[in-house]
Design a protein around this motif. Structure first.
Motif, PDB file in Angstrom:
ATOM      1  N   MET A  56      27.358 -22.934   8.647  1.00  0.00           N
ATOM      2  CA  MET A  56      26.103 -22.475   9.255  1.00  0.00           C
ATOM      3  C   MET A  56      25.116 -22.130   8.134  1.00  0.00           C
ATOM      4  N   GLU A  57      23.871 -22.466   8.354  1.00  0.00           N
ATOM      5  CA  GLU A  57      22.840 -22.175   7.372  1.00  0.00           C
ATOM      6  C   GLU A  57      22.738 -20.664   7.149  1.00  0.00           C
ATOM      7  N   PHE A  58      22.497 -20.270   5.897  1.00  0.00           N
ATOM      8  CA  PHE A  58      22.465 -18.864   5.498  1.00  0.00           C
ATOM      9  C   PHE A  58      21.476 -18.048   6.328  1.00  0.00           C
ATOM     10  N   ARG A  59      20.230 -18.500   6.440  1.00  0.00           N
ATOM     11  CA  ARG A  59      19.217 -17.763   7.188  1.00  0.00           C
ATOM     12  C   ARG A  59      19.600 -17.599   8.655  1.00  0.00           C
ATOM     13  N   LYS A  60      20.108 -18.663   9.259  1.00  0.00           N
ATOM     14  CA  LYS A  60      20.500 -18.595  10.676  1.00  0.00           C
ATOM     15  C   LYS A  60      21.618 -17.571  10.885  1.00  0.00           C
ATOM     16  N   ARG A  61      22.550 -17.500   9.935  1.00  0.00           N
ATOM     17  CA  ARG A  61      23.656 -16.541  10.036  1.00  0.00           C
ATOM     18  C   ARG A  61      23.130 -15.104   9.935  1.00  0.00           C
ATOM     19  N   ILE A  62      22.204 -14.869   9.040  1.00  0.00           N
ATOM     20  CA  ILE A  62      21.611 -13.538   8.905  1.00  0.00           C
ATOM     21  C   ILE A  62      20.872 -13.165  10.192  1.00  0.00           C
ATOM     22  N   GLU A  63      20.073 -14.081  10.727  1.00  0.00           N
ATOM     23  CA  GLU A  63      19.342 -13.833  11.972  1.00  0.00           C
ATOM     24  C   GLU A  63      20.299 -13.536  13.109  1.00  0.00           C
ATOM     25  N   GLU A  64      21.382 -14.280  13.182  1.00  0.00           N
ATOM     26  CA  GLU A  64      22.381 -14.089  14.232  1.00  0.00           C
ATOM     27  C   GLU A  64      23.001 -12.690  14.141  1.00  0.00           C
ATOM     28  N   LEU A  65      23.399 -12.275  12.946  1.00  0.00           N
ATOM     29  CA  LEU A  65      23.999 -10.948  12.756  1.00  0.00           C
ATOM     30  C   LEU A  65      22.993  -9.845  13.080  1.00  0.00           C
ATOM     31  N   LEU A  66      21.761 -10.042  12.688  1.00  0.00           N
ATOM     32  CA  LEU A  66      20.715  -9.059  12.960  1.00  0.00           C
ATOM     33  C   LEU A  66      20.448  -8.952  14.462  1.00  0.00           C
ATOM     34  N   ASN A  67      20.397 -10.096  15.148  1.00  0.00           N
ATOM     35  CA  ASN A  67      20.187 -10.093  16.596  1.00  0.00           C
ATOM     36  C   ASN A  67      21.336  -9.421  17.335  1.00  0.00           C
ATOM     37  N   GLU A  68      22.557  -9.632  16.878  1.00  0.00           N
ATOM     38  CA  GLU A  68      23.721  -8.965  17.486  1.00  0.00           C
ATOM     39  C   GLU A  68      23.592  -7.455  17.343  1.00  0.00           C
ATOM     40  N   PHE A  69      23.188  -7.006  16.162  1.00  0.00           N
ATOM     41  CA  PHE A  69      22.998  -5.571  15.929  1.00  0.00           C
ATOM     42  C   PHE A  69      21.912  -5.021  16.855  1.00  0.00           C
ATOM     43  N   LEU A  70      20.781  -5.726  16.938  1.00  0.00           N
ATOM     44  CA  LEU A  70      19.647  -5.246  17.730  1.00  0.00           C
ATOM     45  C   LEU A  70      19.926  -5.276  19.236  1.00  0.00           C
ATOM     46  N   GLU A  71      20.827  -6.149  19.684  1.00  0.00           N
ATOM     47  CA  GLU A  71      21.208  -6.161  21.104  1.00  0.00           C
ATOM     48  C   GLU A  71      21.872  -4.850  21.493  1.00  0.00           C
ATOM     49  N   ASN A  72      22.602  -4.253  20.561  1.00  0.00           N
ATOM     50  CA  ASN A  72      23.279  -2.983  20.828  1.00  0.00           C
ATOM     51  C   ASN A  72      22.376  -1.782  20.597  1.00  0.00           C
ATOM     52  N   ARG A  73      21.247  -1.998  19.958  1.00  0.00           N
ATOM     53  CA  ARG A  73      20.293  -0.927  19.675  1.00  0.00           C
ATOM     54  C   ARG A  73      18.935  -1.312  20.240  1.00  0.00           C
ATOM     55  N   GLU A  74      18.764  -1.173  21.531  1.00  0.00           N
ATOM     56  CA  GLU A  74      17.537  -1.609  22.198  1.00  0.00           C
ATOM     57  C   GLU A  74      16.309  -0.791  21.799  1.00  0.00           C
ATOM     58  N   ASP A  75      16.523   0.383  21.171  1.00  0.00           N
ATOM     59  CA  ASP A  75      15.394   1.201  20.726  1.00  0.00           C
ATOM     60  C   ASP A  75      14.787   0.688  19.426  1.00  0.00           C
ATOM     61  N   LEU A  76      15.498  -0.222  18.738  1.00  0.00           N
ATOM     62  CA  LEU A  76      15.013  -0.791  17.483  1.00  0.00           C
ATOM     63  C   LEU A  76      14.567  -2.227  17.681  1.00  0.00           C
ATOM     64  N   PHE A  77      13.658  -2.688  16.809  1.00  0.00           N
ATOM     65  CA  PHE A  77      13.242  -4.085  16.859  1.00  0.00           C
ATOM     66  C   PHE A  77      12.871  -4.561  15.462  1.00  0.00           C
ATOM     67  N   LEU A  78      12.956  -5.864  15.284  1.00  0.00           N
ATOM     68  CA  LEU A  78      12.684  -6.485  14.002  1.00  0.00           C
ATOM     69  C   LEU A  78      11.183  -6.678  13.815  1.00  0.00           C
ATOM     70  N   VAL A  79      10.669  -6.234  12.671  1.00  0.00           N
ATOM     71  CA  VAL A  79       9.270  -6.456  12.327  1.00  0.00           C
ATOM     72  C   VAL A  79       9.168  -7.682  11.431  1.00  0.00           C
ATOM     73  N   ASP A  80      10.067  -7.767  10.442  1.00  0.00           N
ATOM     74  CA  ASP A  80      10.009  -8.891   9.519  1.00  0.00           C
ATOM     75  C   ASP A  80      11.367  -9.111   8.870  1.00  0.00           C
ATOM     76  N   LEU A  81      11.671 -10.372   8.603  1.00  0.00           N
ATOM     77  CA  LEU A  81      12.863 -10.773   7.871  1.00  0.00           C
ATOM     78  C   LEU A  81      12.410 -11.744   6.796  1.00  0.00           C
ATOM     79  N   LYS A  82      12.653 -11.379   5.541  1.00  0.00           N
ATOM     80  CA  LYS A  82      12.273 -12.238   4.427  1.00  0.00           C
ATOM     81  C   LYS A  82      13.527 -12.569   3.633  1.00  0.00           C
ATOM     82  N   ILE A  83      13.678 -13.832   3.300  1.00  0.00           N
ATOM     83  CA  ILE A  83      14.777 -14.263   2.439  1.00  0.00           C
ATOM     84  C   ILE A  83      14.162 -15.107   1.326  1.00  0.00           C
TER      85      ILE A  83
END
Length: 155
Positions: free
Chosen positions: A1-28
């Motif tokens: 799996m591409e590196f960026r896609k894997r990071i996005e996937e892990l971040l989305n999994e985390f944010l699904e469990n924390r609905e009070d938080l949201f992503l503003v920016d992801l830079k690689i």
């Protein structure tokens, strides 16, 4: 799996469990330096940043892919970008720079998925007679016309 896609996937999994938080920016960066900027409906704590960092770092193999990781909260100097960020700042003064470089400083009154509504307060000369009158008007601005928006910090 591409590196960026894997990071996005892990971040989305985390944010699904924390609905009070949201992503503003992801830079690689090209050197695989990862910067994650989070915001939350009630702010972001140091523990929130640690939890997000662990959600990524503990699920990546550094032997397979070496990277550095920074997780931080959106600071007051960060521009507002998502409707959710605007929503949490309703009632505060913001400075908006429009696509045509016009600057507007006003109170953020309403937010929806297409636009923001500002309350402009100013004084103008009376139509008849001397003196000035206070004027209050609403101005709707679509997100497509916003170049940059910042919360005005007052001391």
């Amino acid at each position: 799996m591409e590196f960026r896609k894997r990071i996005e996937e892990l971040l989305n999994e985390f944010l699904e469990n924390r609905e009070d938080l949201f992503l503003v920016d992801l830079k690689i960066s090209a050197g695989d330096d990862i910067t994650v900027i989070l915001d939350g409906d009630n702010g972001v704590t140091l523990q929130d940043c640690l939890d997000a960092s662990r959600a990524i770092e503990f699920n990546m193999d550094r032997e397979e892919h070496d990277f550095s990781l920074q997780v931080m909260s959106a600071g007051l100097s960060e521009p507002l970008s998502a409707p959710r960020q605007f929503r949490k700042n309703i009632g505060r003064e913001i400075e908006v720079m429009l696509s045509d470089d016009t600057r507007i400083e006003a109170e953020l009154a309403k937010v929806d998925d297409e636009k923001i509504t500002l309350i402009l307060r100013y004084r103008k000369p009376k139509d008849i007679g001397k003196g000035k009158v206070d004027v209050e008007e609403e101005k709707e601005i679509p997100y497509s016309e916003i170049k940059k928006a910042l919360v005005v910090i007052k001391f």
